[in-house]
Scaffold this active site. Structure first.
Site, PDB file in Angstrom:
ATOM      1  N   HIS A 187       1.276  -1.390   0.503  1.00  0.00           N
ATOM      2  CA  HIS A 187       0.275  -0.235   0.302  1.00  0.00           C
ATOM      3  C   HIS A 187       0.832   1.515  -0.788  1.00  0.00           C
ATOM      4  O   HIS A 187       2.107   1.693   0.428  1.00  0.00           O
ATOM      5  CB  HIS A 187      -0.983   0.217   1.570  1.00  0.00           C
ATOM      6  CG  HIS A 187      -1.492   1.585   1.493  1.00  0.00           C
ATOM      7  ND1 HIS A 187      -1.082   1.688   2.459  1.00  0.00           N
ATOM      8  CD2 HIS A 187      -2.739   1.484  -0.057  1.00  0.00           C
ATOM      9  CE1 HIS A 187      -2.273   3.194   2.024  1.00  0.00           C
ATOM     10  NE2 HIS A 187      -2.908   2.920   1.382  1.00  0.00           N
TER      11      HIS A 187
ATOM     12  N   HIS B 272       1.550  10.859  -2.541  1.00  0.00           N
ATOM     13  CA  HIS B 272       0.586  10.911  -1.030  1.00  0.00           C
ATOM     14  C   HIS B 272       0.043  12.807  -1.747  1.00  0.00           C
ATOM     15  O   HIS B 272      -0.058  13.128  -0.640  1.00  0.00           O
ATOM     16  CB  HIS B 272       0.567  10.380  -0.131  1.00  0.00           C
ATOM     17  CG  HIS B 272      -0.494   9.407   0.388  1.00  0.00           C
ATOM     18  ND1 HIS B 272      -1.031   9.898   1.979  1.00  0.00           N
ATOM     19  CD2 HIS B 272      -1.507   8.891   0.160  1.00  0.00           C
ATOM     20  CE1 HIS B 272      -1.600   8.919   2.636  1.00  0.00           C
ATOM     21  NE2 HIS B 272      -1.989   9.040   1.558  1.00  0.00           N
TER      22      HIS B 272
END
Length: 587
Positions: free
Chosen positions: A122, A168
């Site tokens: 992830h 991110h």
């Protein structure tokens, strides 16, 4: 007045002897040598077949004896061609000669890809926490070298909208160029395993940048890319058929456009970048459709600009981009998660759920999840509040057939140890075949129900003899400044809730080579999903006990008999020397 020498303790010297063979080892040596002082290659062959359950047809016993002698005595040619008790014990305590599990692929690799648990990362590009760490290709390389097969990249436009960055979104993470990540994936994809690597793209791009990504992917990977001839596959090829291939998984441009529209209509966006999920609340009722992230009907034309973007994406986004998507992600039309879990005969797709959404779904939709994952892919990812890159309990995903239980590989902790343990299975190739009970369909179309009470099907007996190697890998003062360490071991099972348990040995005081010789019994209801947990700690009366090593091993792959079990540090890296001597028996 008398004087006291209060500093005597500083003068102590800790002389450490070699590990002494346990009584079981002495008895076995005596039995297989007929009471003699030396074990011949033929004696060793009988021991390996009868006690260890090894396939002796694959072992050259004379050569094995010579290797053990050469390694132990550091002499290439040794005059003696048999083993003393000490040589035999050295052999048993060697993780090289006598490991607890195999190192080769041992499962059928010809079933469709959805029949396997897949080692999944992830936010694979993050070096640390989820909010402010650097983005880099280094953690991607580390993950691939460990055997991880699913790499996730969040892709965004750069500030001038003419190139693609990995970062991110909506955080302070510093970006890395997409092309750098792709080149590193190509270079390291098959270093640890020949089986396919899946790149999941969280796509936040405009149509022209999607076209640019298509060019990058095609140029970087070329024939390595698996691009299905049909837009969607009715059944996925097998890991064997896809050896050496790279697969792209993301939303097709049309579904991406709809997601853009939906997200713009939400008053608040989740911090996590997984767009194709149900949020915290999972509803199976039509009247609660907003709980699962669908917009109100009267809002659908609220923003003309969004509609324009959606139209542009559907019409002009490079067909080449859509063509590169091997595994389609996204949610189908419908009002509930129950609808989304319906199996379609003519396509295979990937659905993503947060850890909370999965947990809630298991309360009422357990069998729907299992039926869905028999053909389709379910990806589970950590909740957005795990800012420190911690992880959740993976077993709930595996119990319900989820292939992609996505973990922050750059974090560490007990849940990550379980992930490492599961994927030590099958030679560490990153694909573990799902147990038959998760794939079976009964005569009345019934599937496994995780809520059913299950009988004990197998019992594992574990004996912990001794530990060694700390004296080589740690400074003498690492655990205690003034005395040798006080070690104890914790042994237990991670698995379905009814199988989970941890037990503890006694503390052995002041000894670098603790000898516990304790036995534990573990009844197992679902041995196929059980993981043996082993930890060693050093008892500290005044503070928290010191960590001294851990490992996690798939019960289904444990070799019977007396085995050398290597221990790892907190991050899952194997120590050079630390190992335990243990015995495994199934009854």
């Amino acid at each position: 007045m008398g004087s006291y020498r209060v500093c005597v303790c500083f003068q102590r010297r800790f002389k450490v002897a070699e590990a002494v063979p346990p009584s079981d080892v002495k008895e076995l040596f005596e039995k297989y040598t007929g009471g003699g002082a030396h074990m011949t290659p033929e004696n060793l062959r009988r021991f390996l077949a009868e006690v260890q359950g090894d396939d002796v047809s694959l072992i050259d016993h004379q050569n094995l004896v010579e290797q053990v002698l050469s390694k132990r005595h550091h002499i290439t040619k040794f005059a003696r061609h048999n083993l003393t008790l000490e040589d035999f014990h050295y052999f048993l305590l060697s993780t090289e000669f006598n490991p607890p599990i195999g190192s080769k692929v041992n499962q059928d690799m010809t079933a469709p890809l959805s029949h396997y648990f897949i080692y999944t990362g992830h936010n694979s590009y993050l070096t640390g926490n989820q909010l402010s760490s650097d983005c880099s290709d280094v953690p991607i390389i580390k993950a691939l070298n460990r055997g991880v097969r699913v790499v996730e990249l969040d892709i965004w436009p750069n500030s001038t909208k003419d190139d693609v960055l990995v970062l991110h979104g909506r955080t302070l993470t510093t970006p890395v160029e997409l092309i750098k990540c792709l080149k590193s994936i190509k270079e390291h994809a098959f270093a640890a395993s020949p089986y396919p690597v899946i790149i999941t793209l969280e796509d936040h791009l405009t149509p022209d940048l999607q076209a640019k990504v298509a060019q990058m992917l095609t140029k970087t990977f070329g024939d390595m890319l698996f691009c299905p001839n049909h837009e969607t596959l009715k059944e996925f090829p097998s890991p064997e058929e896809l050896k050496g291939r790279i697969l792209i998984s993301t939303k097709p441009p049309k579904e991406y456009a709809e997601t853009v529209r939906e997200n713009s209509l939400k008053s608040e966006k989740s911090k996590d970048s997984d767009d194709d999920e149900w949020g915290k609340e999972v509803s199976t009722k039509n009247e609660n459709e907003n709980d699962v992230g669908y917009p109100d009907a009267n809002q659908h034309s609220e923003d003309d600009a969004i509609d324009d973007l959606a139209s542009e994406l559907c019409s002009s986004s490079a067909p080449s981009y859509k063509h590169l998507i091997a595994l389609h992600a996204g949610k189908p039309k419908g009002t509930s998660l129950k609808d989304a879990l319906k199996v379609e005969n003519d396509k295979v797709r990937r659905l993503s759920l947060s850890e909370q959404a999965l947990e809630k779904a298991t309360e009422s939709l357990g069998t729907d999840l299992i039926r869905f994952t028999q053909k389709n892919f379910l990806r589970v990812y950590p909740k957005g509040t795990r800012f420190n890159s911690s992880n959740y309990k993976p077993m709930i995903g595996w119990m319900h057939g989820a292939q992609m239980v996505a973990f922050n590989m750059q974090g560490y902790g007990k849940n990550l140890w379980l992930m490492h343990g599961m994927f030590r299975s099958n030679g560490g190739c990153g694909y573990v075949k799902k147990p038959d009970f998760l794939m079976n369909v009964g005569p009345n179309n019934e599937v496994f129900n995780p809520k059913d009470e299950l009988p004990v099907r197998k019992t594992l007996k574990v004996k912990v003899y001794l530990g060694d190697g700390w004296r080589m890998d740690f400074k003498q003062t690492h655990f205690d400044t003034y005395s040798p360490p006080d070690f104890y071991a914790r042994v237990g099972i991670a698995g379905v809730p009814a199988d989970q348990i941890m037990k503890k040995t006694k503390i052995i005081e002041d000894n670098w080579i603790p000898s516990w010789e304790e036995e534990f019994t573990f009844p197992l209801r679902v041995p196929e999903l059980a993981l043996l947990r082993v930890e060693v700690h050093e008892y500290d009366m005044s503070e928290t006990d010191d960590f001294a090593g851990q490992t996690c091993l798939p019960v289904a792959e444990l070799k019977q008999g007396i085995r050398a079990v290597p221990l790892c540090d907190r991050k899952g890296e194997k120590y050079n020397s630390v190992r335990l001597l243990m015995r495994f028996e199934f009854i």
